[in-house]
Design a protein around this motif. Structure first.
Motif, PDB file in Angstrom:
ATOM      1  N   GLN A  74     -33.873 -13.386 -21.588  1.00 26.42           N
ATOM      2  CA  GLN A  74     -34.494 -14.962 -21.563  1.00 26.42           C
ATOM      3  C   GLN A  74     -35.702 -15.091 -20.835  1.00 26.42           C
ATOM      4  N   LEU A  75     -35.853 -14.120 -19.702  1.00 26.15           N
ATOM      5  CA  LEU A  75     -36.941 -13.949 -19.089  1.00 26.15           C
ATOM      6  C   LEU A  75     -38.203 -13.414 -19.673  1.00 26.15           C
ATOM      7  N   ARG A  76     -37.916 -12.202 -20.330  1.00 21.16           N
ATOM      8  CA  ARG A  76     -38.907 -11.414 -21.410  1.00 21.16           C
ATOM      9  C   ARG A  76     -39.477 -12.454 -22.206  1.00 21.16           C
ATOM     10  N   ALA A  77     -38.333 -13.271 -22.864  1.00 20.68           N
ATOM     11  CA  ALA A  77     -39.056 -14.458 -23.889  1.00 20.68           C
ATOM     12  C   ALA A  77     -39.923 -15.437 -23.096  1.00 20.68           C
ATOM     13  N   LEU A  78     -39.742 -15.834 -22.162  1.00 27.37           N
ATOM     14  CA  LEU A  78     -40.607 -16.529 -21.229  1.00 27.37           C
ATOM     15  C   LEU A  78     -42.038 -16.031 -20.882  1.00 27.37           C
ATOM     16  N   GLY A  79     -41.967 -14.801 -20.482  1.00 27.62           N
ATOM     17  CA  GLY A  79     -43.179 -13.944 -20.043  1.00 27.62           C
ATOM     18  C   GLY A  79     -43.990 -13.726 -21.144  1.00 27.62           C
ATOM     19  N   ARG A  80     -43.508 -13.581 -22.149  1.00 24.81           N
ATOM     20  CA  ARG A  80     -44.456 -13.132 -23.370  1.00 24.81           C
ATOM     21  C   ARG A  80     -45.212 -14.346 -23.619  1.00 24.81           C
ATOM     22  N   ARG A  81     -44.436 -15.476 -23.370  1.00 22.86           N
ATOM     23  CA  ARG A  81     -45.652 -16.614 -23.693  1.00 22.86           C
ATOM     24  C   ARG A  81     -46.417 -17.027 -22.641  1.00 22.86           C
ATOM     25  N   CYS A  82     -46.527 -16.241 -21.837  1.00 28.19           N
ATOM     26  CA  CYS A  82     -47.484 -16.492 -20.704  1.00 28.19           C
ATOM     27  C   CYS A  82     -47.961 -15.000 -20.213  1.00 28.19           C
ATOM     28  N   ARG A  83     -48.677 -14.376 -21.277  1.00 27.73           N
ATOM     29  CA  ARG A  83     -48.879 -13.138 -20.776  1.00 27.73           C
ATOM     30  C   ARG A  83     -50.384 -13.168 -19.895  1.00 27.73           C
ATOM     31  N   THR A  84     -50.949 -14.319 -19.897  1.00 34.23           N
ATOM     32  CA  THR A  84     -52.182 -14.212 -18.856  1.00 34.23           C
ATOM     33  C   THR A  84     -51.541 -14.135 -17.557  1.00 34.23           C
ATOM     34  N   GLY A  85     -50.498 -14.155 -17.141  1.00 33.61           N
ATOM     35  CA  GLY A  85     -50.038 -14.047 -15.833  1.00 33.61           C
ATOM     36  C   GLY A  85     -50.111 -15.193 -14.860  1.00 33.61           C
ATOM     37  N   HIS A 133     -50.363 -22.042 -18.883  1.00 30.91           N
ATOM     38  CA  HIS A 133     -49.585 -22.074 -17.538  1.00 30.91           C
ATOM     39  C   HIS A 133     -48.092 -22.219 -18.039  1.00 30.91           C
ATOM     40  N   LEU A 134     -47.116 -21.446 -17.283  1.00 36.81           N
ATOM     41  CA  LEU A 134     -45.575 -21.991 -17.545  1.00 36.81           C
ATOM     42  C   LEU A 134     -45.183 -22.172 -16.031  1.00 36.81           C
ATOM     43  N   VAL A 135     -44.261 -23.080 -16.177  1.00 35.87           N
ATOM     44  CA  VAL A 135     -43.391 -23.688 -14.647  1.00 35.87           C
ATOM     45  C   VAL A 135     -41.928 -23.286 -15.404  1.00 35.87           C
ATOM     46  N   VAL A 136     -41.220 -22.423 -14.649  1.00 33.26           N
ATOM     47  CA  VAL A 136     -39.692 -22.381 -14.920  1.00 33.26           C
ATOM     48  C   VAL A 136     -39.107 -22.439 -13.778  1.00 33.26           C
ATOM     49  N   ASP A 137     -38.058 -23.720 -13.791  1.00 31.09           N
ATOM     50  CA  ASP A 137     -37.189 -23.839 -12.909  1.00 31.09           C
ATOM     51  C   ASP A 137     -35.584 -23.257 -13.120  1.00 31.09           C
ATOM     52  N   GLU A 138     -35.093 -23.145 -11.911  1.00 36.30           N
ATOM     53  CA  GLU A 138     -33.965 -22.397 -12.004  1.00 36.30           C
ATOM     54  C   GLU A 138     -33.910 -21.110 -12.772  1.00 36.30           C
ATOM     55  N   ALA A 139     -34.837 -20.479 -12.298  1.00 39.00           N
ATOM     56  CA  ALA A 139     -35.184 -18.960 -12.901  1.00 39.00           C
ATOM     57  C   ALA A 139     -34.100 -17.911 -12.773  1.00 39.00           C
ATOM     58  N   VAL A 180     -40.079 -25.561 -18.272  1.00 34.43           N
ATOM     59  CA  VAL A 180     -39.036 -25.042 -18.933  1.00 34.43           C
ATOM     60  C   VAL A 180     -37.910 -25.289 -17.642  1.00 34.43           C
ATOM     61  N   GLY A 181     -36.819 -26.264 -18.096  1.00 37.92           N
ATOM     62  CA  GLY A 181     -35.603 -26.556 -17.320  1.00 37.92           C
ATOM     63  C   GLY A 181     -34.652 -26.162 -17.740  1.00 37.92           C
ATOM     64  N   PRO A 182     -33.426 -26.213 -16.851  1.00 34.11           N
ATOM     65  CA  PRO A 182     -32.151 -25.700 -17.384  1.00 34.11           C
ATOM     66  C   PRO A 182     -31.521 -26.247 -18.379  1.00 34.11           C
ATOM     67  N   THR A 184     -39.288 -28.787 -21.919  1.00 33.23           N
ATOM     68  CA  THR A 184     -38.312 -27.932 -22.734  1.00 33.23           C
ATOM     69  C   THR A 184     -37.290 -27.081 -22.040  1.00 33.23           C
ATOM     70  N   THR A 185     -36.042 -26.967 -22.721  1.00 34.48           N
ATOM     71  CA  THR A 185     -35.334 -25.889 -22.136  1.00 34.48           C
ATOM     72  C   THR A 185     -35.297 -24.538 -22.680  1.00 34.48           C
ATOM     73  N   VAL A 186     -34.796 -23.498 -22.291  1.00 33.62           N
ATOM     74  CA  VAL A 186     -34.659 -22.178 -22.801  1.00 33.62           C
ATOM     75  C   VAL A 186     -34.224 -22.283 -24.298  1.00 33.62           C
ATOM     76  N   ALA A 187     -33.185 -23.158 -24.333  1.00 38.04           N
ATOM     77  CA  ALA A 187     -32.589 -23.109 -25.804  1.00 38.04           C
ATOM     78  C   ALA A 187     -33.655 -23.929 -26.606  1.00 38.04           C
ATOM     79  N   GLY A 188     -34.154 -24.958 -26.187  1.00 34.18           N
ATOM     80  CA  GLY A 188     -35.199 -25.701 -27.143  1.00 34.18           C
ATOM     81  C   GLY A 188     -36.369 -24.668 -27.550  1.00 34.18           C
ATOM     82  N   LEU A 189     -36.530 -23.744 -26.715  1.00 31.08           N
ATOM     83  CA  LEU A 189     -37.644 -22.671 -26.827  1.00 31.08           C
ATOM     84  C   LEU A 189     -37.317 -21.716 -27.909  1.00 31.08           C
TER      85      LEU A 189
END
Length: 669
Positions: free
Chosen positions: A464-475, A451-457, A232-234, A257-262
């Motif tokens: 928005q962070l919660r939205a990404l976190g719930r897609r990666c509940r495995t930690g 696995h999730l890679v988030v750049d410019e977090a 996930v990029g900016p 993808t971007t946050v908007a794309g997601l």
């Protein structure tokens, strides 16, 4: 077979070139073999399609990029195990027709010594060899003895330095040949561990995140093939810039993808103050209440008729069922469970009359019109858009959902001045996308990634962070960014805050402060902004002195000075980014009339040598030569303009030229 060490440099170089040629031939044979395989062996049509897709991915992963070295290093080691004594380390595994390894993947455990071995801890390696290339041709090598008791300590590799400083055009390149020990530790972190990287400009944090994704895909191939990896990029320009890295490493199936794309491509303009309220974590409780407030108290029971028989479920029984389900499950499954519970009560009545209904009867009752009507009345079917529309249109409903979580002022900011007639005609903002995603997860569970890679977090809101976190509940996540480069009104002030919103409170934070790309003279100049932008961060350091890399010019004619600076940059090797305030884009392009250039858009990066780059799109990109126009305008364009200027000034790899007619910001004078 690997070439032996000789005392003759020319002979050694010839032997290594022969090994490269043999490796390329073997890779072609591997690719041809993969291409010759047929999916016809699979039983049915669906299986054939799946197998064919896997074969196509395998063929794509074995592509030989002519301008990219197939191997970049060699290890000579004690052969006290089943592994070869001489190992060539490269971007992917290559073997000959007898299965003997010619190149070992850089991610294999044996390759770790290439990055981590030192005279103090040789890790069983006697010699480390680095290779220099020009295009795809092997042109040089450099040996480092690691078994000489430490006499090689502190030596700087010329080949390594030249590779780091090599001018670049087009998309980002991989850094497998230049990964440093501290970067390698991050790359090889365990899958179950969330790693947060605070990286100063030029420290390679983005590349490290991408290489960690490649490493995990290699190490946990089967597991991640099922659950997926996402980058996930900016913005799309950034994604285009990094798009070549993973394919060059043989990884062709990673979603980017971007946050908007997601979350949805919503782009309605919105006051930053409103977006800030919508991005606050306080909205979580508000949204939860707003959703569940749609459930109404049943006022009547259920009457189900079958033939001449009537079966009743009393209103108090319906209320008990609704109360038992409310808040104990997600909204959507709760609706389905209500229908099944009502149907079950009808079956109980049937059995009391001596009938013997089975599960098929219960399912039929659950789908029947009387049950559906009662469920729709008590527990209506909802979409996130419907809930948000009511929340932003109805002051009383918003006040009831907000309770004490939102002030009266915050509620007034959320309310629409002119509510649209329905949710279908509403114009949604990017901040609304995160709220819809939160509601969507309350209604139906969000699918989880491996696995999730988030750049410019640091630029993401809590929602928005919660939205990404719930897609990666495995930690399992890689979180990248730089607090000093936070440019949004809600930018994070600490990584603890970011990890908390993601749901990864136990994530490990690693700081990279040693830069390899940005010259020291440029980095020190930009670092003057740090006390104002991020006073808690240590000033970044650069390994490259970069004497003469910075020039600052005040001029009464910006257009003329910009054109002359661009012409000067074009006389040197490498890419050129003319970074301007967003409002200056057209004027800058006009000033460069006569010079072959392009304007960077938010949709995709232009693979062109001379680019005009809006300041808001510069984050994550880099150019050999950067020309920054009118820093004061960049600062004044947004609330966190100083942070934006810090981003802009640190995009240069070789030289930075600042042209201005107005006074520079006080910190730079």
């Amino acid at each position: 077979m690997s070439p032996d060490i000789t005392d003759d440099p020319a002979e050694t170089l010839a032997a290594e070139r022969a090994h490269l040629a043999a490796s390329r031939a073997a890779l072609r044979a591997m690719r041809e073999h993969a291409g010759s395989l047929s999916s016809d062996a699979a039983g049915d049509w669906v299986s054939q399609q799946i197998l064919q897709a896997l074969l196509d991915q395998r063929v794509a992963a074995l592509a030989d990029h002519s301008g990219t070295p197939l191997f970049f290093g060699r290890l000579d080691r004690a052969s006290d195990d089943d592994l070869p004594a001489t190992v060539h380390v490269g971007r992917r595994h290559v073997h000959d027709d007898r299965g003997r390894p010619l190149v070992i993947d850089w991610r294999a455990p044996i390759s770790r010594a290439f990055y981590q071995a030192s005279p103090a801890d040789p890790m069983g390696v006697s010699l480390r060899r680095r290779f220099g290339y020009h295009g795809g041709d092997l042109t040089a090598y450099e040996d480092e003895r690691l078994d000489d008791g430490g006499s090689a300590a502190g030596r700087q590799s010329r080949i390594l330095t030249e590779e780091i400083e090599r001018p670049r055009t087009g998309p980002m390149r991989d850094i497998v040949a230049t990964i440093q020990p501290d970067q390698d530790e991050i790359v090889r972190s365990e899958l179950t561990r969330t790693v947060c990287v605070q990286g100063a400009p030029g420290t390679g944090k983005t590349a490290v995140g991408l290489h960690r994704a490649a490493y995990l895909l290699f190490t946990h191939r089967e597991r991640l093939a099922r659950s997926g990896v996402m980058i996930v990029g900016p913005n799309r320009a950034f994604l285009s810039y990094i798009s070549s890295v993973l394919p060059a490493l043989g990884e062709v199936k990673v979603d980017q993808t971007t946050v908007a794309g997601l979350l949805g491509e919503y782009s309605a303009p919105e006051d930053p103050a409103v977006s800030a309220v919508k991005g606050d974590a306080k909205l979580v409780a508000v949204l939860r209440r707003a959703l569940w407030m749609h459930i109404v108290k049943p006022t009547e029971g259920l009457l189900f008729t079958k033939g001449i028989n009537r079966y009743r479920v009393a209103d108090h029984e319906v209320r008990e069922i609704v109360a038992s389900l409310r808040g104990t499950t997600r909204y959507g499954p709760g609706r389905a469970a209500l229908a099944q519970r009502l149907a079950h009560m009808v079956l109980v009545r049937m059995e009391q009359r001596g009938e013997s209904p089975d599960d098929r009867v219960q399912d039929a009752v659950a789908r029947s019109k009387p049950v559906r009507q009662l469920v729709d009345q008590v527990w209506p079917k909802l979409t996130p858009q419907q809930v948000l529309h009511r929340l932003f249109s109805d002051p009383e409903f918003l006040a009831a959902a907000a309770k004490d979580d939102l002030t009266a002022e915050e509620q007034s900011l959320l309310l629409w001045a002119k509510p649209p007639k329905s949710f279908r005609s509403a114009k949604w903002s990017a901040a609304d996308g995160a709220l819809m995603d939160e509601l969507g997860d309350l209604i139906e569970r969000t699918a989880v990634l491996g696995h999730l890679v988030v750049d410019e977090a640091q630029d993401l809101s809590a929602m928005q962070l919660r939205a990404l976190g719930r897609r990666c509940r495995t930690g399992s996540a890689t979180v990248l960014g730089d607090l000093a480069q936070g440019t949004t009104p809600w930018s994070a002030r600490s990584w603890t805050e970011v990890l908390s919103h993601l749901g990864f409170e136990d994530g490990a934070v690693t700081e990279l402060t040693l830069g390899f790309r940005v010259p020291r003279e440029v980095l020190d100049y930009a670092a003057r902004l740090l006390p104002s932008v991020a006073p808690g961060l240590a000033a970044p350091r650069s390994l490259r002195p970069g004497a003469g890399s910075l020039s600052v010019h005040r001029t009464p004619d910006l257009a003329d000075s910009l054109a002359r600076a661009a012409q000067d940059a074009l006389s040197r090797e490498g890419s050129i980014g003319v970074i301007v305030p967003d409002a200056w884009v057209n004027a800058a392009s006009a000033a460069l009339t006569g010079l072959d250039h392009r304007v960077l858009s938010a949709d995709a990066v232009e693979d062109h040598r001379l680019l005009v780059v809006p300041a808001t799109l510069a984050k994550g990109l880099e150019y050999d030569h950067v020309i920054v126009v009118e820093p004061a305008d960049i600062v004044e364009a947004e609330p966190r303009g100083l942070a934006r200027l810090y981003v802009v000034l640190t995009r240069a790899v070789t030289s930075l030229t600042v042209v201005h007619s107005r006074d520079l910001p006080e910190q730079l004078r």
